[in-house]
Design a protein around this motif. Sequence first.
Motif, mmCIF file in Angstrom:
data_model
loop_
_atom_site.group_PDB
_atom_site.id
_atom_site.type_symbol
_atom_site.label_atom_id
_atom_site.label_comp_id
_atom_site.label_asym_id
_atom_site.label_seq_id
_atom_site.Cartn_x
_atom_site.Cartn_y
_atom_site.Cartn_z
ATOM 1 N N ALA A 91 8.750 -48.189 34.491
ATOM 2 C CA ALA A 91 8.764 -48.652 33.102
ATOM 3 C C ALA A 91 9.800 -47.914 32.249
ATOM 4 O O ALA A 91 10.188 -48.396 31.198
ATOM 5 N N ILE A 92 10.231 -46.728 32.709
ATOM 6 C CA ILE A 92 11.195 -45.963 31.912
ATOM 7 C C ILE A 92 12.612 -46.308 32.362
ATOM 8 O O ILE A 92 12.963 -46.068 33.507
ATOM 9 N N PRO A 93 13.423 -46.878 31.493
ATOM 10 C CA PRO A 93 14.798 -47.189 31.897
ATOM 11 C C PRO A 93 15.564 -45.895 32.170
ATOM 12 O O PRO A 93 15.531 -44.968 31.365
ATOM 13 N N PHE A 141 18.671 -45.498 32.070
ATOM 14 C CA PHE A 141 19.684 -45.404 31.020
ATOM 15 C C PHE A 141 19.106 -44.698 29.799
ATOM 16 O O PHE A 141 19.750 -43.835 29.193
ATOM 17 N N ALA A 142 17.848 -45.025 29.460
ATOM 18 C CA ALA A 142 17.223 -44.414 28.295
ATOM 19 C C ALA A 142 17.065 -42.912 28.497
ATOM 20 O O ALA A 142 17.385 -42.115 27.611
ATOM 21 N N ALA A 186 20.388 -41.235 28.297
ATOM 22 C CA ALA A 186 20.852 -41.209 26.912
ATOM 23 C C ALA A 186 20.169 -40.096 26.138
ATOM 24 O O ALA A 186 20.813 -39.356 25.386
ATOM 25 N N LEU A 187 18.846 -39.949 26.342
ATOM 26 C CA LEU A 187 18.116 -38.900 25.628
ATOM 27 C C LEU A 187 18.596 -37.515 26.059
ATOM 28 O O LEU A 187 18.784 -36.630 25.228
ATOM 29 N N VAL A 243 21.565 -36.589 27.306
ATOM 30 C CA VAL A 243 22.912 -36.193 26.866
ATOM 31 C C VAL A 243 22.984 -36.003 25.356
ATOM 32 O O VAL A 243 23.840 -35.283 24.865
ATOM 33 N N THR A 244 22.083 -36.638 24.616
ATOM 34 C CA THR A 244 22.120 -36.499 23.161
ATOM 35 C C THR A 244 21.365 -35.251 22.704
ATOM 36 O O THR A 244 21.643 -34.718 21.636
ATOM 37 N N LEU A 267 24.940 -45.379 36.727
ATOM 38 C CA LEU A 267 24.619 -45.556 35.303
ATOM 39 C C LEU A 267 25.105 -44.395 34.439
ATOM 40 O O LEU A 267 25.210 -44.536 33.225
ATOM 41 N N LEU A 311 27.501 -44.975 31.701
ATOM 42 C CA LEU A 311 27.114 -45.580 30.418
ATOM 43 C C LEU A 311 27.004 -44.530 29.324
ATOM 44 O O LEU A 311 27.039 -44.851 28.137
ATOM 45 N N VAL A 312 26.832 -43.247 29.716
ATOM 46 C CA VAL A 312 26.802 -42.189 28.717
ATOM 47 C C VAL A 312 28.051 -41.308 28.883
ATOM 48 O O VAL A 312 28.026 -40.130 28.557
ATOM 49 N N VAL A 320 8.095 -55.542 34.643
ATOM 50 C CA VAL A 320 8.279 -54.173 34.147
ATOM 51 C C VAL A 320 9.661 -53.649 34.528
ATOM 52 O O VAL A 320 10.360 -53.057 33.703
ATOM 53 N N VAL A 347 24.046 -43.203 21.634
ATOM 54 C CA VAL A 347 24.683 -42.116 22.369
ATOM 55 C C VAL A 347 26.054 -41.826 21.785
ATOM 56 O O VAL A 347 26.400 -40.681 21.500
ATOM 57 N N CYS A 369 14.522 -46.324 22.845
ATOM 58 C CA CYS A 369 13.931 -45.918 24.127
ATOM 59 C C CYS A 369 12.417 -46.143 24.119
ATOM 60 O O CYS A 369 11.847 -46.695 25.069
#
Lengths: 239, 245
Positions: A69-71, A73-74, A77-78, A80-81, A171, A174-175, B178, B203, B215
């Motif tokens: 369920a957790i991408p 990419f997400a 992203a978290l 690297v930020t 992926l 993407l960041v 999902v 980002v 997210c």
Amino acid sequence: MLADAWAYLLDGANWVGDEGLLPLLLQQLLITVTALGIALVIGLPLALWLGHVGRGGFLAVNVSNVGRAIPTFALLALLVTAAWPGTAYFGPYGRAGLATLLALAAFALPPVITNAYVAVREVAPDAKEAARGMGMSGWQQFARVELPLAMPLVATGVRLALVQVWATATLAALVAGPGLGRVITDGFANTDYGKGIAGAVVVALVALVLELVGSVVQRRADPMRVAVRPTAKVQPATS
Amino acid sequence: MTLLATVTAAVASRPGAAAADEPVCYSRTVNDWVCPAYLVDRREQLVDATVQHLWITAAAVLLGLAIAFPLALVARRHDRLESAIVGSATTLYTIPSLALFPLLVPFTGISATTVVLGLALYCLTVLVRALLDGLRSVPPDVVESATGLGYGRGALLWRVELPLALPIVAAGLRVATVSTVALTTVGTLVAHGGLGNLISDGVFSNFRAQLLAACVLCVVLAVVLDVLLVGLQRLLTPWTRGAAA
């Protein structure tokens, strides 16, 4: 566009140099192997032990559902930020190397843990009972009976994880992270679609090769090649 | 400054946001991860992205189901085709999403179609297998009884086999849905990634409130759709309720 991609692949100059296909390919392989290694060191002992003592089944099986369920990419992203690990360079792993390794290892854990746990859990009760009857200690039961019988399914989990980590490593681009994905994102960002598609072709081919090599190695290494082999319990979330 | 004053008043409970002339929590200087003011001010943008995310996911899963259904029916009748169909679906599944979308671009362009088609192809592995397993789980006695009662092939499929296959098919559908929600974010490569567009933008402009909100919405969307599918399945298969509980 396909002709552009073909031309890009045929031009040797695009394969070498700092931003060339070859060094990026090697970098992504290095990242993949390292992240898988981290996941195996953390996940395998834990899952095998849980399977042996028969506890934590709910956790071991549901970790896959949560992971799906957790991408990826997400999470990337978290990471690297955030202030740490951020986008800092990390040796040969490049920009945002540490963030990439952490995200990849996290997503390699579910297939490794679930398959290893189920593999040990589902060793025939008769075999375990016979081992106990022969006077084997808990450790002997595990090392001499459960582990050999569980090996094929454990290996399936590792193979699934390998292919998945390769996909996830792509992926990172993407960041603005390391790896071959950068060729794809650069191509698309600069409307140089030939380059983007060329990168995609290389990434896809390596994924197929890894899958093929993984299944050949797994078959060769299986001590019970002729026996009926249990199938994988989880389908990893692809990336 | 009235707008800013209202906004800061709304988040007055947050430390550091008490004074009226202090910058709002999603401004570049503060850049908080959690910022209610952001959710209020950019509500429209968040809703648009979520709606795009939702329809891309729904279209992909439905298209996947529409392709998987005939494939499963063919695979069920011909053993040799089964390994070919399941094998090709598994091969497609191996290709990373960031590589699959570009490979579709020459045919479908920089569009939502690329994302929907790519994600539908990913669904095939799970859905074809779930349909096959589901149809095979129907007890042979039941099929025989129905045939004896005069059910033709079509009626047998729609009124006997599919309803009985539904619990297993629904399980596959949940897995597919999902993972599709999560993968839709990668569509940002071709500018159609729903919440993924906000993540990507977050980002590169270092916009923490937007990044975290997108997210979290992704995960919430996956969980909500999963729960909805469980509910739908319970509703459609009332006979399993007693046994499952």
